[in-house]
Design an enzyme around this catalytic site. Sequence first.
Site, mmCIF file in Angstrom:
data_model
loop_
_atom_site.group_PDB
_atom_site.id
_atom_site.type_symbol
_atom_site.label_atom_id
_atom_site.label_comp_id
_atom_site.label_asym_id
_atom_site.label_seq_id
_atom_site.Cartn_x
_atom_site.Cartn_y
_atom_site.Cartn_z
ATOM 1 N N ASN A 24 0.851 -1.200 0.000
ATOM 2 C CA ASN A 24 0.000 0.000 0.000
ATOM 3 C C ASN A 24 0.883 1.245 0.000
ATOM 4 O OD1 ASN A 24 0.891 -0.482 2.646
ATOM 5 N ND2 ASN A 24 -0.820 0.611 3.539
ATOM 6 N N GLU A 123 7.703 0.675 11.124
ATOM 7 C CA GLU A 123 6.342 1.217 11.203
ATOM 8 C C GLU A 123 5.404 0.053 10.951
ATOM 9 O OE1 GLU A 123 2.820 2.396 9.689
ATOM 10 O OE2 GLU A 123 4.049 3.612 8.341
ATOM 11 N N CYS A 157 -2.177 1.742 7.260
ATOM 12 C CA CYS A 157 -1.821 1.444 8.652
ATOM 13 C C CYS A 157 -2.451 2.431 9.617
ATOM 14 C CB CYS A 157 -0.298 1.448 8.811
ATOM 15 S SG CYS A 157 0.474 2.974 8.204
#
Length: 355
Positions: A24, A123, A157
């Site tokens: 993504n 992350e 996210c």
Amino acid sequence: NIEGKINKIYRLPLGVISSISPFNFPMNLSMRTIAPAIALGNSVVHKPDIQTALSGGTIIAKAFEHAGLPAGVLNVMLTDLKEIGDGMLTNPIPKLISFTGSTAVGRHIGEIAGRNFKRMALELGGNNPFAVLSDADVDRAVDAAIFGKFIHQGQICMIINRIIVHQDVYDEFVEKFTARVKQLPYGDQTDPKTVVGPLINEHQIEKALEIIEQAKADGIELAVEGKRAGNVLTPHVFVGADNNSKIAQTELFAPIATIIKASSDQEAIDMANDTEYGLSSAVFTSDLEKGEKFALQIDSGMTHVNDQSVNDSPNIAFGGNKASGVGRFGNPWVVEEFTVTKWISIQKQYRKYPF
């Protein structure tokens, strides 16, 4: 102080950085490591997700080659994880592993990096709360929640994962939110009017459908029931969920909304914190001073008052707490991540020692 001594602090390149990016936003999430790493004097070995290898790897490599970057400074590998295994993690040359992806993989990277004293910039996943307090402007909160839940089909996210609403405005919020959801256009992502397009692959569709069926089996009320149309999953909205339910504690990488009722503003904040994740979050209120106070109580790397949870900028400290990651991207914080600090002292005149 020692007479005649000059102290200097240098920041030196780490050397080689391993970079692994997800499907993504492949170009953005690749470049946020590659660009600062090279600018700070490092070289990079980069592996994009094979599903988005062109935009996450090949195009970037070609652009740097066209710009005249010397050969070997950026190295892009198009390979499947099964083929490469842990090679990018265990190789002794890279001094830092930069990874954006799931918490499960992040834990695996952390174990390897810890054993080998490697740095990490991770992350990871999120279970991002959107807390609507008792004095919130419901219409504006609904606007933000619609965008923050369904942008990019929920495949972000930072996406809103739990919508936690004070009981005083709960019914109004649910009514207006569900009405808006039913009107969202879906289908072909090349049509500029489309809001909800396809998920990345069959596996993600099946995973989302399993989550939906489990929530139904758990007795959670489905206020809006969507459908599958090829690889498009139209929006689903569950209401009245318990914050400890499986759907509330699962990262939903899909257009599935979960709404939870809170009996007080403080309970909304407490529920926001009741998760292993701590990436992004949001608080809606008419009292900005109260909003900032509550924002500081949420244990996440980023909290947005009177906005939704999907925000990014190159000049802010981007990153998460708890199981959502380690380190911060963004300038100047990324300088700390991608360099090593070196102290050099220069003794300009003879120093007398006690013995």
